[in-house]
Design an enzyme around this catalytic site. Structure first.
Site, PDB file in Angstrom:
ATOM      1  N   LYS A  35       0.824  -1.208   0.000  1.00  0.00           N
ATOM      2  CA  LYS A  35       0.000   0.000   0.000  1.00  0.00           C
ATOM      3  C   LYS A  35       0.860   1.261   0.000  1.00  0.00           C
ATOM      4  O   LYS A  35       0.562   2.237   0.686  1.00  0.00           O
ATOM      5  CB  LYS A  35      -0.934  -0.004   1.215  1.00  0.00           C
ATOM      6  CG  LYS A  35      -1.874  -1.195   1.245  1.00  0.00           C
ATOM      7  CD  LYS A  35      -2.782  -1.153   2.448  1.00  0.00           C
ATOM      8  CE  LYS A  35      -3.666  -2.371   2.543  1.00  0.00           C
ATOM      9  NZ  LYS A  35      -4.554  -2.561   1.427  1.00  0.00           N
ATOM     10  N   CYS A  36       1.907   1.256  -0.788  1.00  0.00           N
ATOM     11  CA  CYS A  36       2.887   2.338  -0.820  1.00  0.00           C
ATOM     12  C   CYS A  36       2.851   3.015  -2.187  1.00  0.00           C
ATOM     13  O   CYS A  36       2.509   2.388  -3.188  1.00  0.00           O
ATOM     14  CB  CYS A  36       4.273   1.737  -0.557  1.00  0.00           C
ATOM     15  SG  CYS A  36       5.652   2.883  -0.665  1.00  0.00           S
ATOM     16  N   GLY A  37       3.242   4.275  -2.229  1.00  0.00           N
ATOM     17  CA  GLY A  37       3.337   4.972  -3.509  1.00  0.00           C
ATOM     18  C   GLY A  37       4.336   4.324  -4.449  1.00  0.00           C
ATOM     19  O   GLY A  37       4.258   4.488  -5.668  1.00  0.00           O
TER      20      GLY A  37
END
EC number: 1.11.1.24
Length: 163
Positions: A35-37
């Site tokens: 769930k990271c950029g």
């Protein structure tokens, strides 16, 4: 023998993954999160893996929830996410800590060999990368901002090296 080959982390199924099986391979180790950029880097990582895996290259992903709680799932959920969303076929290990009192021995070793920006040892964020040569020596450390595709030339150089 390099200390690298004495390491034996645990894979996503709870089985030992002894690094001595990596002798003679160029290895890219990445701390990953769902769930990271930077999560879309999985796509480039998988492309690198497919391009060079038959030449003696592999990637090992280590899920970590230490940065913004961006890897909250179980090991099984993480593996499913990687497969379904990015078609990941390279090895994904059990979720670990990369910093602090519970840091995994793999990261303790990697950080002791190559410090990051400004000489700091700690991992700064998800998708930091360590490139290890065929002899188990940490060749380089790359920030999260480094696109996996930009490593092709360096990987090719390391693959050409004679053991």
């Amino acid at each position: 023998m390099s200390e690298f080959y004495k390491l034996a982390p645990v894979d996503k199924k709870g089985q030992p993954f002894p690094f001595d099986q990596l002798k003679g391979k160029v290895v890219l180790i990445v701390n990953v999160a769902s769930k990271c950029g930077f999560t879309p880097q999985y796509k480039e990582l998988e492309a690198l893996y497919k391009r060079y895996k038959d030449e003696g290259f592999t990637i090992i992903g280590f899920p970590c929830n230490q940065f913004g709680h961006q890897e909250p799932g179980s090991d099984e959920e993480i593996a499913q996410f990687c497969q379904l969303n990015y078609g990941v076929t390279f090895p994904i290990m059990k979720k670990i800590d990369v910093n602090g009192g519970n840091e995994d021995p793999v990261y303790k070793f990697l950080k002791s060999q190559k410090s990051g920006m400004l000489g700091l040892r700690g991992i700064k964020w998800n998708f930091e990368k360590f490139l290890v040569d065929k002899k188990g020596k940490v060749y380089e450390r790359y920030s999260s901002l480094t696109k996996p595709s930009s490593l092709s030339e360096t990987i090719e150089e390391l693959l050409k090296e004679v053991e």
